[in-house]
Design a protein around this motif. Sequence first.
Motif, PDB file in Angstrom:
ATOM      1  N   SER A  29      -7.898 -46.630 -48.779  1.00 48.56           N
ATOM      2  CA  SER A  29      -6.555 -46.067 -48.679  1.00 48.56           C
ATOM      3  C   SER A  29      -6.279 -44.996 -49.735  1.00 48.56           C
ATOM      4  O   SER A  29      -5.260 -44.309 -49.662  1.00 48.56           O
ATOM      5  CB  SER A  29      -5.514 -47.165 -48.786  1.00 48.56           C
ATOM      6  N   TYR A  31      -8.281 -42.439 -50.153  1.00 48.20           N
ATOM      7  CA  TYR A  31      -9.026 -41.272 -49.721  1.00 48.20           C
ATOM      8  C   TYR A  31      -8.327 -40.519 -48.599  1.00 48.20           C
ATOM      9  O   TYR A  31      -7.900 -41.128 -47.600  1.00 48.20           O
ATOM     10  CB  TYR A  31     -10.424 -41.668 -49.236  1.00 48.20           C
ATOM     11  N   SER A  51      -3.892 -37.756 -44.074  1.00 40.64           N
ATOM     12  CA  SER A  51      -3.535 -38.144 -45.432  1.00 40.64           C
ATOM     13  C   SER A  51      -3.842 -39.618 -45.678  1.00 40.64           C
ATOM     14  O   SER A  51      -4.171 -40.367 -44.750  1.00 40.64           O
ATOM     15  CB  SER A  51      -2.056 -37.870 -45.680  1.00 40.64           C
ATOM     16  N   ARG A  52      -3.693 -40.038 -46.906  1.00 42.51           N
ATOM     17  CA  ARG A  52      -4.043 -41.409 -47.284  1.00 42.51           C
ATOM     18  C   ARG A  52      -3.218 -42.442 -46.524  1.00 42.51           C
ATOM     19  O   ARG A  52      -3.734 -43.493 -46.131  1.00 42.51           O
ATOM     20  CB  ARG A  52      -3.894 -41.590 -48.784  1.00 42.51           C
ATOM     21  N   ASN A  73      -6.102 -48.471 -42.309  1.00 43.61           N
ATOM     22  CA  ASN A  73      -6.522 -48.802 -43.670  1.00 43.61           C
ATOM     23  C   ASN A  73      -6.908 -50.273 -43.822  1.00 43.61           C
ATOM     24  O   ASN A  73      -7.674 -50.623 -44.713  1.00 43.61           O
ATOM     25  CB  ASN A  73      -5.438 -48.427 -44.668  1.00 43.61           C
ATOM     26  N   ASN A  99     -11.357 -38.151 -52.540  1.00 40.90           N
ATOM     27  CA  ASN A  99     -10.621 -39.078 -53.399  1.00 40.90           C
ATOM     28  C   ASN A  99      -9.513 -38.323 -54.133  1.00 40.90           C
ATOM     29  O   ASN A  99      -9.611 -38.025 -55.314  1.00 40.90           O
ATOM     30  CB  ASN A  99     -11.567 -39.749 -54.384  1.00 40.90           C
TER      31      ASN A  99
END
Length: 123
Positions: A29, A31, A51-52, A73, A99
């Motif tokens: 989650s 990344y 997006s994350r 996730n 990251n």
Amino acid sequence: VQLQASGGGLVQAGGSLRLSCAASGRTFSMYVMGWFRQAPGKEREFVAVISRSGGTTYYTDSVKGRFTISRDNSKNTVYLQMNSLKPEDTAVYYCGARNDIVVLTTPRVYDSWGQGTQVTVSS
């Protein structure tokens, strides 16, 4: 993070495929995840990014309205649903992980890559 892409194959034009990219580790989650592709003799190019949290997505113009990127996730997995496939979508598709919180589309800023999965669309 280690990535494992799957789901490629041979499909006729107008068909659909769903690519998956499974990540190892407990920090998935954190990344930003992207899909990229590389056709023979061409450079790797951006396809889609998420997006994350999954709340923001971007697509290259040629796939808008046909491809959808999503992530789960809880399963450490990112997906690329590809509909209305065209012969020009033929390529090896790679998932990449970055990251960082910033969503970027340039391949060189991605830290980790999966092994690639071949997508071939016949006319």
